[in-house]
Design an enzyme around this catalytic site. Structure first.
Site, PDB file in Angstrom:
ATOM      1  N   GLU A 334       0.806  -1.227   0.000  1.00 43.88           N
ATOM      2  CA  GLU A 334       0.000   0.000   0.000  1.00 43.88           C
ATOM      3  C   GLU A 334       0.837   1.276   0.000  1.00 43.88           C
ATOM      4  O   GLU A 334       0.693   2.130  -0.872  1.00 43.88           O
ATOM      5  CB  GLU A 334      -0.935  -0.005   1.218  1.00 43.88           C
ATOM      6  CG  GLU A 334      -1.808   1.243   1.310  1.00 43.88           C
ATOM      7  CD  GLU A 334      -2.536   1.346   2.641  1.00 43.88           C
ATOM      8  OE1 GLU A 334      -3.474   2.149   2.728  1.00 43.88           O
ATOM      9  OE2 GLU A 334      -2.153   0.626   3.583  1.00 43.88           O
ATOM     10  N   LYS A 385      11.783 -12.736  -3.847  1.00 44.25           N
ATOM     11  CA  LYS A 385      13.155 -12.907  -4.332  1.00 44.25           C
ATOM     12  C   LYS A 385      14.199 -13.171  -3.243  1.00 44.25           C
ATOM     13  O   LYS A 385      15.363 -13.386  -3.568  1.00 44.25           O
ATOM     14  CB  LYS A 385      13.568 -11.663  -5.117  1.00 44.25           C
ATOM     15  CG  LYS A 385      13.520 -10.373  -4.312  1.00 44.25           C
ATOM     16  CD  LYS A 385      13.832  -9.181  -5.193  1.00 44.25           C
ATOM     17  CE  LYS A 385      13.781  -7.887  -4.405  1.00 44.25           C
ATOM     18  NZ  LYS A 385      14.048  -6.709  -5.241  1.00 44.25           N
ATOM     19  N   LYS A 427      19.306 -16.306 -11.192  1.00 43.19           N
ATOM     20  CA  LYS A 427      19.182 -17.431 -10.264  1.00 43.19           C
ATOM     21  C   LYS A 427      18.325 -18.564 -10.832  1.00 43.19           C
ATOM     22  O   LYS A 427      18.264 -19.656 -10.266  1.00 43.19           O
ATOM     23  CB  LYS A 427      18.627 -16.954  -8.927  1.00 43.19           C
ATOM     24  CG  LYS A 427      19.609 -16.062  -8.172  1.00 43.19           C
ATOM     25  CD  LYS A 427      19.023 -15.522  -6.888  1.00 43.19           C
ATOM     26  CE  LYS A 427      20.060 -14.716  -6.115  1.00 43.19           C
ATOM     27  NZ  LYS A 427      20.566 -13.554  -6.877  1.00 43.19           N
ATOM     28  N   SER A 470      18.546  -2.312  -5.116  1.00 42.81           N
ATOM     29  CA  SER A 470      17.183  -2.824  -5.023  1.00 42.81           C
ATOM     30  C   SER A 470      16.893  -3.278  -3.604  1.00 42.81           C
ATOM     31  O   SER A 470      17.801  -3.572  -2.827  1.00 42.81           O
ATOM     32  CB  SER A 470      16.982  -3.988  -5.995  1.00 42.81           C
ATOM     33  OG  SER A 470      17.796  -5.085  -5.626  1.00 42.81           O
TER      34      SER A 470
END
Length: 654
Positions: A334, A385, A427, A470
Site C-alpha cells: 500500500e 526474491k 538465479k 534494489s
C-alpha cells in the site's frame, strides 16, 4: 506589493529604452553633420521624433523585449534586439520615404541610428547582467573584482567554494545554473580536466586550473570546501580513480547521476548527490532505440505488476517518458504504491496513472484490472526474491512466483494483450535454491505460451542478475552495517555476482520488449562479475573508513541455496546476438504445456500442505538442472563450482 514592484520595473525599463532611442537618433544626426545639425533638419527631426519613439517601443514590445529579466540576458535576447531594431528601422525609413521622399531627412543618419540602437540597447542589458553576476561573486574579474565581491559576501551568508571536475558540457551547464541562480550558495573556483588542451582556458570566466591528479594541490591553494564530479559518462575505472583522489583531499565530494538515471534527460544542480556505489561499477550510457520503444509504448495502456518494487517502479518511470495513454500500477504494497503514484504524478503530470492495490494470487482482482483497463502491454515484475526466506518457506515461492505468474499470463491471454514481458533472474539458471527454481518454472510457463493454439499474445522473458540498490540487495545491508560500526558480513571471500544499476536494467527491459516475436528469453549482458568482498571494501572506503582497520569484515559461510558464482546462461542454451549490443537472446525450446500445467497443479497442492520436501522434489522433476540446497553446499567445495558460463570477455573476480 509585488505587482507594484513589477510595474515600477517595467516603467523604468521603458523609460531607459526611450532615452536610448532618443539619444541614438540625435547622436546619429550629430555624426552625420559633423556635430553641427542644420536648423531645417533639426526641426524636421523634432516633428517626427514622437513617431519614431512610439514605433520602436511598440515593435520592441512585440519581440518580448519587456518580458524577460535583464539579469538573464542571453543570445536569444540579443537576436530579438537585432530583429526588433532592424524591423523598426525599416518601418521608419519606409514611412519617411512614402510621406516625404526623404526630403529634409538624411538617409545615412537612420543607418547610423540602426547600429547605435543595437549597440546601446544590447549594451545596457548586458551591463545589468554583468552587475548582477559581479555583485553575487559568480565570475572572476581580477583581484579588484574579487576584493569588491568579498566585501559584498561579508554581508551575505558564506558560500561554499567549489571545484568542478570535468570541463565538458555537463560542467558548463552546472556552472551556468550557478551563475544564473542567485539562491544557489556556491562560488566556483575552477575546473579540473585531464585534457591538456583545456588547461588555462575559461568557461564563463572560470579557469580550467589543471589535471585531476592535482586536485589536492588546488584544494589547499584555493581553500575549496567541496568538489563536484561532473562527468556522467565516466567509466568505472575513471570514477574509482577520481573518488580515490577526492578522498585524499578530506573535503566533501559529490557527483551527478549518469545519463541513464536522469529520467527527463536534463542535468541540473538539483541532480547533485553523494557518490554512491553504483557510480563505481560502471557508468556507461545505455544507447536505446528510442523510436522503436516509443512506437511500442506511445498511446497504449500498460499494466505493470509489482509496480511499487525496485524494478517495477523504475520501469514505470521509464515508461512515462514515452507518452503512454495510461499506466496501471498493480501492487499489494500500500504505502510504496501510494508514494510511487505521488512521485510519478509530480514528475509526469500529463501521464494518466491508475494505481490498483491488488494481489496477483487473487484472480478476481487481476481479471477486473485487465477487463476494466484493457492493457496492450504487460510487464510482470511482481515476485518474491529473498533466497534464504524462500528456502525456509518454499510454499510462498510457489504461490507468488509460479501461481501468480500463471494468473497474470491467463488474464493477459483472455484480454487480448499484445505483448507480455516477464522479468526473471540469473538465479533461474541451474538453480540451487527454491527461489531460482520457481523463477525457472515461470520462465518455462511463459515460453510455452507460444505453442498454444489461438494465442495472439507475444510472450517473452528478460533475464538479468543483481541490481544495485534494489530492496533486499547486499548494498543497503552493507551500508546499514557500516553505519552501525560493523562488522560487515560477507558469506565467502570468493563469492561473485553480476550487477547493474536499476535504470540500466529497466531501460534494457524496455528495449528487449520491442524485439520479441514470442517465446524468447532475452539476456542482459551484465559485463564482468564482481567479488562481494571487493564490494564490501569499496563501500567501507566510500563511507570514509578503512577495511579491517576501522570496520572489520566477517565471513559467515554460504547460506542454504546460495551459489559461489551466479550464471546467466545454461551450458545447453544457445545464445544469439540481437540488434542491441547489450542484449542477447536464447533460442526457443519446445515444451509441453499440458505436462507443465499438471506439475504446477501438483505444486499448488503441495504448497497448500506446506510440504517442503514434496515441493523441492517436484521442482526437481520440472527443472532437471535444479540442485537441492543441501546437495549443492557440498558441491561448492569442489573446483566444478568455478566452471560457469559468462559473456565473452567477462572475468571472474580479479
Amino acid at each position: 506589493m509585488e505587482k507594484k514592484k513589477i510595474n515600477k520595473n517595467l516603467l523604468t525599463i521603458i523609460f531607459l529604452d526611450l532615452l536610448i532611442f532618443w539619444g541614438s537618433i540625435y547622436v546619429s544626426y550629430l555624426l552625420r553633420f559633423d556635430f553641427s545639425i542644420p536648423k531645417p533638419f533639426l526641426i524636421s527631426l523634432i516633428k517626427v521624433l514622437p513617431y519614431i519613439l512610439v514605433a520602436k517601443l511598440v515593435i520592441f514590445y512585440f519581440f518580448d523585449l519587456y518580458r524577460g529579466m535583464w539579469r538573464y540576458t542571453s543570445i536569444v535576447d540579443l537576436m530579438n534586439i537585432l530583429k526588433a531594431t532592424t524591423l523598426s528601422s525599416m518601418f521608419i525609413m519606409s514611412g519617411l520615404l512614402m510621406m516625404t521622399r526623404f526630403k529634409g531627412f538624411p538617409r545615412s543618419a537612420y543607418l547610423i541610428d540602426w547600429f547605435l540602437t543595437i549597440l546601446l540597447v544590447a549594451g545596457l542589458r548586458m551591463t545589468v547582467r554583468f552587475c548582477f553576476q559581479f555583485s553575487e561573486q559568480r565570475v572572476g574579474f581580477g583581484f579588484i573584482a574579487d576584493a569588491v565581491s568579498n566585501l559584498i559576501r561579508k554581508e551575505k551568508r558564506k558560500a561554499k567554494n567549489l571545484i568542478i571536475i570535468g570541463a565538458g558540457s555537463c560542467g558548463e551547464i552546472i556552472l551556468r545554473e550557478m551563475i544564473n541562480n542567485s539562491v544557489l550558495n556556491y562560488r566556483v573556483l575552477g575546473f579540473l580536466d585531464d585534457n591538456p588542451a583545456k588547461h588555462g582556458k575559461k568557461i564563463h570566466g572560470i579557469r580550467v586550473l589543471g589535471a585531476v591528479e592535482q586536485i589536492d594541490q588546488f584544494v589547499r591553494a584555493y581553500s575549496a570546501d567541496e568538489i563536484l564530479i561532473a562527468i556522467p559518462s565516466a567509466s568505472a575505472k575513471q570514477m574509482r580513480r577520481i573518488v580515490r583522489l577526492c578522498k585524499k583531499t578530506e573535503i566533501t565530494y559529490k557527483t551527478l547521476p549518469n545519463y541513464g538515471e536522469l529520467i527527463n534527460g536534463s542535468i541540473t544542480v538539483h541532480s547533485i548527490r553523494e557518490v554512491a556505489y553504483q557510480d563505481l561499477i560502471g557508468r556507461e550510457v545505455v544507447k536505446l532505440d528510442e523510436i522503436s520503444i516509443k512506437k511500442g509504448i506511445a498511446g497504449r495502456v500498460i499494466l505493470v505488476t509489482g509496480a511499487a518494487g525496485s524494478i517495477g517502479s523504475e520501469l514505470c518511470r521509464q515508461l512515462c517518458r514515452y507518452d503512454p495513454e495510461k499506466i496501471v500500477l498493480f501492487d499489494r504494497a500500500e504505502s510504496p504504491l501510494y508514494n510511487l503514484e505521488l512521485e510519478l504524478s509530480k514528475t509526469f503530470p500529463t501521464v494518466v496513472l491508475h494505481p490498483i492495490l491488488g494481489d496477483i494470487l487473487n484472480t478476481g482482482q487481476l481479471d477486473r484490472a485487465f477487463s476494466d483497463h484493457e492493457p496492450k502491454l504487460v510487464f510482470h515484475a511482481a515476485a518474491y526474491k529473498h533466497v534464504p526466506v524462500l528456502e525456509l518457506q518454499p510454499w510462498n515461492a510457489v504461490g507468488n512466483n509460479i501461481l501468480g505468474t500463471m494468473n497474470v499470463v491467463n488474464s493477459a491471454k483472455a484480454n487480448g494483450v499484445e505483448r507480455f514481458v516477464f522479468v526473471s533472474t540469473d538465479k533461474a539458471v541451474r538453480p540451487t535454491n527454491v527461489m531460482g527454481a520457481t523463477k525457472r518454472v515461470s520462465e518455462m510457463l511463459v515460453q510455452c505460451q507460444k505453442a498454444e493454439k489461438n494465442n495472439t499474445t507475444l510472450f517473452m522473458t528478460v533475464r538479468f542478475g543483481n541490481v544495485v540498490g534494489s530492496v533486499g540487495s547486499v548494498v543497503p545491508l552493507f551500508r546499514k552495517q557500516i553505519a552501525n560500526g560493523g562488522p560487515v558480513t560477507v558469506t565467502h571471500p570468493e563469492v561473485t555476482r553480476f550487477f547493474m544499476t536499476i535504470p540500466e536494467a529497466s531501460q534494457l527491459i524496455l528495449e528487449a520488449s520491442t524485439m520479441g516475436n514470442g517465446g524468447e528469453i532475452f539476456i542482459l549482458d551484465m559485463g564482468t562479475s564482481i567479488k562481494i568482498d571487493d564490494m564490501a571494501k569499496d563501500l567501507i572506503r566510500l563511507s570514509g573508513f578503512e577495511p579491517d582497520v576501522d570496520i572489520s569484515i566477517e565471513y559467515t559461510g554460504l547460506r542454504p541455496g546460495e551459489k559461489l558464482h551466479e550464471e546467466l546462461i545454461d551450458k545447453d542454451e544457445g545464445l544469439l546476438p540481437t540488434t542491441h549490443e547489450k542484449i542477447l537472446v536464447l533460442e526457443s525450446r519446445s515444451c509441453d504445456l499440458n505436462w507443465l500445467t499438471e506439475k504446477i497443479d501438483r505444486l499448488a497442492d503441495l504448497a497448500v500442505k506446506q510440504d517442503v520436501s514434496g515441493i523441492k522434489t517436484t521442482l526437481k522433476q520440472i527443472v532437471s538442472e535444479y540442485t537441492i540446497s543441501s546437495e549443492k553446499l557440498k558441491h561448492d567445495s569442489t573446483s566444478d563450482s568455478l566452471k560457469i558460463l559468462t559473456f565473452p570477455g567477462a572475468k571472474i573476480g580479479k
